[in-house]
Design a protein around this motif. Sequence first.
Motif, short mmCIF file in Angstrom:
data_model
loop_
_atom_site.label_atom_id
_atom_site.label_comp_id
_atom_site.label_asym_id
_atom_site.label_seq_id
_atom_site.Cartn_x
_atom_site.Cartn_y
_atom_site.Cartn_z
N LYS A 49 0.82 -1.22 0.00
CA LYS A 49 0.00 0.00 0.00
C LYS A 49 0.85 1.26 0.00
O LYS A 49 0.46 2.28 -0.58
CB LYS A 49 -0.95 0.00 1.20
CG LYS A 49 -2.09 -0.97 1.05
CD LYS A 49 -2.99 -0.94 2.25
CE LYS A 49 -4.18 -1.86 2.07
NZ LYS A 49 -5.07 -1.82 3.22
N LYS A 52 1.76 2.76 -3.54
CA LYS A 52 0.74 3.60 -4.19
C LYS A 52 1.07 3.86 -5.66
O LYS A 52 0.96 4.96 -6.16
CB LYS A 52 0.58 4.92 -3.47
CG LYS A 52 0.01 4.77 -2.08
CD LYS A 52 -0.31 6.12 -1.49
CE LYS A 52 -0.66 5.99 -0.06
NZ LYS A 52 -2.04 6.02 0.24
N SER A 53 1.51 2.81 -6.33
CA SER A 53 1.92 2.98 -7.71
C SER A 53 1.43 1.81 -8.56
O SER A 53 1.68 0.66 -8.23
CB SER A 53 3.44 3.05 -7.79
OG SER A 53 3.88 2.94 -9.12
N ARG A 54 0.76 2.13 -9.64
CA ARG A 54 0.32 1.07 -10.56
C ARG A 54 1.53 0.36 -11.16
O ARG A 54 1.46 -0.82 -11.48
CB ARG A 54 -0.53 1.65 -11.68
CG ARG A 54 -1.91 2.01 -11.24
CD ARG A 54 -2.73 2.46 -12.45
NE ARG A 54 -4.07 2.76 -12.03
CZ ARG A 54 -5.09 1.91 -12.12
NH1 ARG A 54 -4.88 0.73 -12.62
NH2 ARG A 54 -6.28 2.26 -11.73
N LYS A 55 2.65 1.08 -11.31
CA LYS A 55 3.86 0.47 -11.87
C LYS A 55 4.36 -0.67 -10.99
O LYS A 55 5.01 -1.59 -11.47
CB LYS A 55 4.97 1.51 -12.03
CG LYS A 55 4.70 2.55 -13.08
CD LYS A 55 5.82 3.55 -13.14
CE LYS A 55 5.49 4.68 -14.06
NZ LYS A 55 6.53 5.71 -14.07
N TYR A 56 4.09 -0.62 -9.72
CA TYR A 56 4.51 -1.66 -8.78
C TYR A 56 3.44 -2.73 -8.62
O TYR A 56 3.73 -3.93 -8.63
CB TYR A 56 4.83 -1.04 -7.41
CG TYR A 56 5.25 -2.06 -6.38
CD1 TYR A 56 6.52 -2.59 -6.40
CD2 TYR A 56 4.37 -2.50 -5.41
CE1 TYR A 56 6.92 -3.54 -5.46
CE2 TYR A 56 4.74 -3.45 -4.47
CZ TYR A 56 6.03 -3.96 -4.50
OH TYR A 56 6.41 -4.90 -3.58
N ILE A 57 2.19 -2.32 -8.50
CA ILE A 57 1.10 -3.24 -8.16
C ILE A 57 0.65 -4.07 -9.36
O ILE A 57 0.42 -5.27 -9.23
CB ILE A 57 -0.07 -2.47 -7.53
CG1 ILE A 57 0.39 -1.88 -6.19
CG2 ILE A 57 -1.29 -3.36 -7.34
CD1 ILE A 57 -0.57 -0.93 -5.56
N GLU A 58 0.52 -3.47 -10.55
CA GLU A 58 0.03 -4.21 -11.69
C GLU A 58 0.91 -5.40 -12.08
O GLU A 58 0.39 -6.46 -12.41
CB GLU A 58 -0.23 -3.29 -12.87
CG GLU A 58 -1.50 -2.47 -12.63
CD GLU A 58 -1.84 -1.54 -13.78
OE1 GLU A 58 -1.01 -1.37 -14.69
OE2 GLU A 58 -2.95 -0.99 -13.75
N LYS A 62 -0.32 -9.25 -12.52
CA LYS A 62 -0.06 -9.97 -13.76
C LYS A 62 0.72 -11.26 -13.49
O LYS A 62 0.41 -12.32 -14.04
CB LYS A 62 0.70 -9.08 -14.74
CG LYS A 62 0.88 -9.71 -16.09
CD LYS A 62 1.54 -8.75 -17.05
CE LYS A 62 1.68 -9.41 -18.42
NZ LYS A 62 2.26 -8.48 -19.39
#
Length: 75
Positions: A49, A52-58, A62
């Motif tokens: 959390k 807070k970055s889509r670059k890390y979470i996505e 995947k």
Amino acid sequence: MQLQYREIRLAQHNAGRNTSTKAGAPWTLRYSETYPITQLARKREAEIKRKKSRKYIEPLIKLASTTQRLFMFTS
């Protein structure tokens, strides 16, 4: 036990018990990790959390999706 805990947490998010998750309901579980004790799981959750970055979470999502598909085909 851990599966039950995930289901409880998801239900809490969807019930709007927390103002930070209320607006995003309904939530679906897209990624999970298993830990032997709740303290470690909470620590990892906070770590994710904080990014807070889509670059890390996505990529996590995947990778989990790909791993799950591979597991389903090799079982």
